[in-house]
Design an enzyme around this catalytic site. Sequence first.
Site, mmCIF file in Angstrom:
data_model
loop_
_atom_site.group_PDB
_atom_site.id
_atom_site.type_symbol
_atom_site.label_atom_id
_atom_site.label_comp_id
_atom_site.label_asym_id
_atom_site.label_seq_id
_atom_site.Cartn_x
_atom_site.Cartn_y
_atom_site.Cartn_z
ATOM 1 C CB VAL A 11 13.404 -32.889 27.940
ATOM 2 C CG1 VAL A 11 14.698 -32.266 27.461
ATOM 3 C CG2 VAL A 11 13.704 -34.071 28.846
ATOM 4 C CB CYS A 279 13.888 -41.386 31.781
ATOM 5 S SG CYS A 279 13.098 -39.840 31.325
HETATM 6 C C1 UGA Z 1 15.903 -39.969 35.216
HETATM 7 C C2 UGA Z 1 17.341 -39.600 35.587
HETATM 8 O O1 UGA Z 1 17.489 -39.645 37.008
HETATM 9 C C3 UGA Z 1 17.673 -38.193 35.076
HETATM 10 O O2 UGA Z 1 19.028 -37.893 35.350
HETATM 11 C C4 UGA Z 1 17.436 -38.154 33.569
HETATM 12 O O3 UGA Z 1 17.672 -36.854 33.034
HETATM 13 C C5 UGA Z 1 15.997 -38.523 33.278
HETATM 14 O O4 UGA Z 1 15.736 -39.847 33.809
HETATM 15 C C6 UGA Z 1 15.794 -38.526 31.787
HETATM 16 O O5 UGA Z 1 16.437 -39.331 31.110
HETATM 17 O O6 UGA Z 1 15.087 -37.661 31.267
HETATM 18 P P1 UGA Z 1 13.489 -39.394 36.195
HETATM 19 O O7 UGA Z 1 12.935 -40.306 35.158
HETATM 20 O O8 UGA Z 1 12.846 -38.072 36.408
HETATM 21 O O9 UGA Z 1 15.034 -39.095 35.911
HETATM 22 O O10 UGA Z 1 13.394 -40.181 37.574
HETATM 23 P P2 UGA Z 1 14.438 -40.724 38.660
HETATM 24 O O11 UGA Z 1 14.544 -39.769 39.759
HETATM 25 O O12 UGA Z 1 15.676 -41.183 38.017
HETATM 26 O O13 UGA Z 1 13.642 -42.005 39.190
HETATM 27 C C7 UGA Z 1 13.359 -43.092 38.311
HETATM 28 C C8 UGA Z 1 12.660 -44.206 39.051
HETATM 29 O O14 UGA Z 1 13.559 -44.846 39.952
HETATM 30 C C9 UGA Z 1 11.464 -43.759 39.900
HETATM 31 O O15 UGA Z 1 10.428 -44.705 39.760
HETATM 32 C C10 UGA Z 1 12.006 -43.769 41.316
HETATM 33 O O16 UGA Z 1 11.015 -43.988 42.290
HETATM 34 C C11 UGA Z 1 12.974 -44.943 41.233
HETATM 35 N N1 UGA Z 1 14.062 -44.881 42.230
HETATM 36 C C12 UGA Z 1 14.939 -43.840 42.219
HETATM 37 C C13 UGA Z 1 14.199 -45.918 43.158
HETATM 38 O O17 UGA Z 1 13.402 -46.883 43.167
HETATM 39 N N2 UGA Z 1 15.221 -45.868 44.054
HETATM 40 C C14 UGA Z 1 16.106 -44.831 44.063
HETATM 41 O O18 UGA Z 1 17.031 -44.874 44.912
HETATM 42 C C15 UGA Z 1 15.973 -43.807 43.138
#
Ligand code: UGA
Length: 449
Positions: A11, A279
């Site tokens: 961040v 996160c």
């Molecule tokens: C997440 C949030 O999406 C951001 O908005 C936030 O700013 C960030 O955390 C944070 O708090 O700093 P991030 O951790 O980069 O972002 O990752 P995501 O894209 O949210 O994915 C999280 C997990 O969920 C991953 O393991 C991904 O593979 C999984 N996921 C995501 C799924 O299994 N299915 C989905 O449909 C989407």
Amino acid sequence: MKISVIGAGYVGLVTGCCFAEVGHEVICTDNDPAKLKVLESGRLPIYEPGLDRVIEKARQKKLLRFSGSAAETIKGGDAIFICVGTPPLPDGDADLSAIDNVARQIATEAQSPKLVVEKSTVPARTGQELKRALAVYSRKSGVKLSVASNPEFLREGTAVEDFLHPDRIVVGVEDESSEKQLREIYKPVLERKFNCPVHSPACPDGPEPKFLVTTINSAELIKHASNSFLAMKISYANMVADLAEKLGADIEEVMRAMGMDPRIGSSFLKAGLGFGGFCLPKDVQAFIHLAERSGVDFNMLREAERVNVHRIDRFVDKIREALWVVRGKQIGVLGLAFKANTDDTRFAPAIALIQRLLEQGAKVKAYDPEAMERAKELLPNIEYCKSPYEVAEDSEALVIATEWDEFKNLDWDRVQKAMLRPLILDGRNLLSPKDMKTRGFEYRCLGRA
Ligand code: UGA
């Protein structure tokens, strides 16, 4: 404007680089000297698409510098963005000691009025504690320190794009001058007055970002509630996937149709190995704690977390079912990062899965385009390969654990020939079952018959 950033993690680094990109003068510090050394040499300690171009440009324009001195950083900015880590404590609550520590440093070192902005993800009411801490530590100097909350919604892998083209900017403030200062800081982003490093020649048209002014408590709550809601959406999709599998339906078809309803929305409905990263898992836990401490029974969040933990058990069962005996078998794993387009392996489903396979006596070979160096710290005893084809060679099963595009476009006939048993276990529903079967694979995935 002069901006200080404390903490050069995902961040902090993206925040600092992107503020410099839009024309602010930024100074950034971190308490990890090794990380600062990398940054000072012009390299990046993380893989984040597009960030290399942004940092290079900012350095050339002399708008971004790094300092090992927190005091120099604090003195150098009118607004100080706190971007330090808030990792989980053993009981799942957020560890806020780094925030407290930074508050003490700011109050001790500041010699002129500052706007102290918390960007780290924190439980609601942390801003109030921060205010109290700043007041205590600055009692002698009497310097004016205002507090604001400005939660960050960027995702790893698309962080630069998310920062420069956000859908909303939330600022929690207590006075008009803090709001004014934050509006000024975000003006170039709100008015899109910068040469976008992501899109060339021009950014796609889209609605202008919304600037939402709230109380500090609300801003903090918005962040935790958003991440927890996304986590619940994913767990919901995963439960429907289990049901679809039993009923002979196809989760991809079901979620595509559901997502077309604007009340539901199409994102975060992808079934797979569950949510990982630094996160969502920690924020859900911290949010559960916050609710508990506040006397609110938020059991549905516990359930979302339980479903998520169970994803790995379920997939391990699938592998065991397919292989009959796991002990002694050579299993190839494609993907180690917690999702595509990052080298981050923290709380990655792939890592948890491999640990379970190792416990059961499997021999594991793995490949990831970006995350192998980081994975080595967590999994020193597996074989790391130079390519997916090397992983496939003589493997009795190939597991897809991260949804990298590279894996979609492999020469699957070559993979088929290299494997001892052409068995694919797709933990991300990345491939087409029909295509895989035509190519002679046994193919198993999640939520698709
Ligand atoms: C997440 C949030 O999406 C951001 O908005 C936030 O700013 C960030 O955390 C944070 O708090 O700093 P991030 O951790 O980069 O972002 O990752 P995501 O894209 O949210 O994915 C999280 C997990 O969920 C991953 O393991 C991904 O593979 C999984 N996921 C995501 C799924 O299994 N299915 C989905 O449909 C989407």
